[in-house]
Design an enzyme around this catalytic site. Sequence first.
Site, PDB file in Angstrom:
ATOM      1  N   ASN A   1     -18.327  -0.081  78.855  1.00  0.00           N
ATOM      2  CA  ASN A   1     -19.543   0.453  78.242  1.00  0.00           C
ATOM      3  C   ASN A   1     -19.222   0.637  76.767  1.00  0.00           C
ATOM      4  O   ASN A   1     -18.545   1.585  76.381  1.00  0.00           O
ATOM      5  CB  ASN A   1     -19.905   1.782  78.909  1.00  0.00           C
ATOM      6  CG  ASN A   1     -21.214   2.348  78.380  1.00  0.00           C
ATOM      7  OD1 ASN A   1     -21.841   1.752  77.496  1.00  0.00           O
ATOM      8  ND2 ASN A   1     -21.616   3.481  78.906  1.00  0.00           N
TER       9      ASN A   1
ATOM     10  N   HIS B   1     -31.580   3.432  82.238  1.00  0.00           N
ATOM     11  CA  HIS B   1     -30.771   4.116  83.260  1.00  0.00           C
ATOM     12  C   HIS B   1     -30.869   3.423  84.613  1.00  0.00           C
ATOM     13  O   HIS B   1     -30.651   4.030  85.658  1.00  0.00           O
ATOM     14  CB  HIS B   1     -31.157   5.609  83.402  1.00  0.00           C
ATOM     15  CG  HIS B   1     -30.801   6.434  82.205  1.00  0.00           C
ATOM     16  ND1 HIS B   1     -31.649   7.336  81.629  1.00  0.00           N
ATOM     17  CD2 HIS B   1     -29.673   6.480  81.476  1.00  0.00           C
ATOM     18  CE1 HIS B   1     -31.071   7.894  80.583  1.00  0.00           C
ATOM     19  NE2 HIS B   1     -29.866   7.392  80.464  1.00  0.00           N
TER      20      HIS B   1
ATOM     21  N   ARG C   1     -32.155  12.966  71.179  1.00  0.00           N
ATOM     22  CA  ARG C   1     -33.391  12.169  71.066  1.00  0.00           C
ATOM     23  C   ARG C   1     -34.599  13.024  71.430  1.00  0.00           C
ATOM     24  O   ARG C   1     -34.519  13.895  72.292  1.00  0.00           O
ATOM     25  CB  ARG C   1     -33.327  10.954  71.994  1.00  0.00           C
ATOM     26  CG  ARG C   1     -32.373   9.880  71.515  1.00  0.00           C
ATOM     27  CD  ARG C   1     -32.226   8.765  72.518  1.00  0.00           C
ATOM     28  NE  ARG C   1     -30.891   8.722  73.065  1.00  0.00           N
ATOM     29  CZ  ARG C   1     -30.537   8.093  74.190  1.00  0.00           C
ATOM     30  NH1 ARG C   1     -31.449   7.451  74.895  1.00  0.00           N
ATOM     31  NH2 ARG C   1     -29.293   8.114  74.609  1.00  0.00           N
TER      32      ARG C   1
ATOM     33  N   ARG D   1     -21.938  -2.955  80.800  1.00  0.00           N
ATOM     34  CA  ARG D   1     -23.221  -2.263  80.835  1.00  0.00           C
ATOM     35  C   ARG D   1     -23.988  -2.695  79.595  1.00  0.00           C
ATOM     36  O   ARG D   1     -23.515  -2.502  78.468  1.00  0.00           O
ATOM     37  CB  ARG D   1     -22.999  -0.751  80.825  1.00  0.00           C
ATOM     38  CG  ARG D   1     -24.302  -0.012  80.802  1.00  0.00           C
ATOM     39  CD  ARG D   1     -24.111   1.472  80.905  1.00  0.00           C
ATOM     40  NE  ARG D   1     -25.402   2.123  80.774  1.00  0.00           N
ATOM     41  CZ  ARG D   1     -25.555   3.420  80.573  1.00  0.00           C
ATOM     42  NH1 ARG D   1     -24.503   4.206  80.501  1.00  0.00           N
ATOM     43  NH2 ARG D   1     -26.750   3.937  80.467  1.00  0.00           N
TER      44      ARG D   1
ATOM     45  N   GLU E   1     -22.494   4.647  87.681  1.00  0.00           N
ATOM     46  CA  GLU E   1     -22.937   3.381  87.080  1.00  0.00           C
ATOM     47  C   GLU E   1     -21.804   2.358  87.038  1.00  0.00           C
ATOM     48  O   GLU E   1     -22.035   1.160  87.204  1.00  0.00           O
ATOM     49  CB  GLU E   1     -23.458   3.640  85.665  1.00  0.00           C
ATOM     50  CG  GLU E   1     -24.752   4.429  85.662  1.00  0.00           C
ATOM     51  CD  GLU E   1     -24.892   5.350  84.469  1.00  0.00           C
ATOM     52  OE1 GLU E   1     -24.035   6.240  84.297  1.00  0.00           O
ATOM     53  OE2 GLU E   1     -25.850   5.182  83.701  1.00  0.00           O
TER      54      GLU E   1
END
Length: 400
Positions: free
Chosen positions: A9, A184, A244, A96, A382
Site C-alpha cells: 500500500n 474502501h 477530510r 492496493r 484489506e
Amino acid sequence: MSGAILVINSGSSSVKFAAFADGAGPIPERVVHGEVEEIGESPHLLVWSHEGALLEDRLIGAPRDPAGAHESALQELLGWLEQHAGVQTLRAVGHRVVHGGDLFIQPTRVTPDVIARLEGLNSLAPLHQPHNLSAMRAIARLQPALPQIACFDTAFHATQAWVERAFALPRHLGQAGVKRYGFHGLSYEYIASVLPDHLGEVADGRVVVAHLGNGASMCAMLGRRSVATTMSLTALDGLMMGTRCGSLDPGAVLYLIQDMGMRPAEVEKLLYEQSGLLGVSGLSADMRTLEASAQPQAQAAIDLYVHRIARELGSLAATLGGIDTLVLTAGIGEHSAAIRARVCRDAAWLGLELDEHANAAGGPRISSAASRVSAWVIPTNEELMIALHVRALLGGPHSV
Ligand code: ADP
C-alpha cells in the site's frame, strides 16, 4: 514454503507492506508486515513478525533524487525480504490501488498499458493514486519478471444501480466519468467474505458496514454486494474523517474560490488535509487524542463525527428499506467503544439495542439478544483480501 505474496500500500510518505506465505492452506498466512516511513526525507524500514515482534528498525539512505524515493524504499524492502523471515521466493506483488474508475472492476495484472490507463485517473485520487503507480513502476524496474496485480478500492461498488452511481449533472459529464464510484472496497469485500461466519444466512440480508479509520465511509449491502456507499467520485465525500471534510455543499467550494480568493490547490489541501477531526477540533486528526482531551473543541469534533454517521446511516437504511445488521470496522470501529456506543444509540430508531458489556468487551456481537437489528465489531483485513485476489488470479501456489 512455496513462495510469498507481497502486498503493498504505497502512499506519499510511506510504503506499507505485508508478506504472506502462500502455502497449500486455504488462506495465505501473513509472515511479516511493516512499512518504510518518511520515504522522501529520512526513510526508515520497520518490520514486525506476525506475532508483533519488532524484527527491523533502521534508517536507510535517502535517494539523491526525490523522484526515486519509492524505488529506493522498495529496493531496501525487497532486499530485506530476500535475506530474512523465510520469505525466500516472492511469487507476486499485490497492490492496493485507490481508483480503478470504470475501466478496472476486477483485480488486474499490471502492464505498462495498465499503468498508463490508471495514470488517467490520478486527478480523481490525487493524494493516493500517483504513489500507487510509482510503486508499480519501481518494482517493474527492480524485478521485471515478478508478476504484479492491481486490486482496486472502487471495484466492489461496481454492482450499484445507476441511480446510486449518477450525479444530477448533465448526462455527458456522467459519460465522461464524473459519477459516484465509492472506495474502501477491499475492506468491504473482506467483511462481506467473513459475514456468514458470524451471521449465517442473515449475512445476505440488509447490512450496513461502517469503515471508520483515518479515511471513513459506510456501505449498504444486500446479498453481500454493494448497493450504496457514502464516498463518491473522490474519497472526500460522505462521512467526516481524520483530515477530510466529508459531504460538503459544492457551493462552498465555489465560495472559497470566488469569494474568499483561495486557489484550487489551497482548497484541495484544505479539504483533504486540514478538515475533518483535525480541522474542527484544531487539535488532532487522531480519535485517541480527541477522546483523551478535555478541550470542548475535541468534544465538538467527536459530536459532529458521530452525527454525520447517524445521518448517513439513515440514508443507507432508506436505500435498503431498513437494516438487519450493522458492522463496525477499521481503527475507530474496532477500538473505540465510546464511538460504537454512540453510533448504536443513535440507531435505536432502527431497532438496534446496544449491549453495553459486550461493547466494552469489544464484541464481536455488541447488540442485545432482544435487539431486532444486530451490531457487530469485525476487524477488517484489506491486505489478506489482496493476497487472496493475487492467489486467485495467478492460480494455485505452484502455478507461476
Ligand atoms: P487507516 O485508515 O490509516 O488504516 P486505521 O484504520 O488504523 O486508519 O484507523 C485510525 C484511527 O483509529 C485513528 O483515528 C485512531 O485514533 C483510531 N484508533 C485506533 N485505536 C483506537 C483506540 N483504541 N481508541 C480510539 N480510537 C482508536
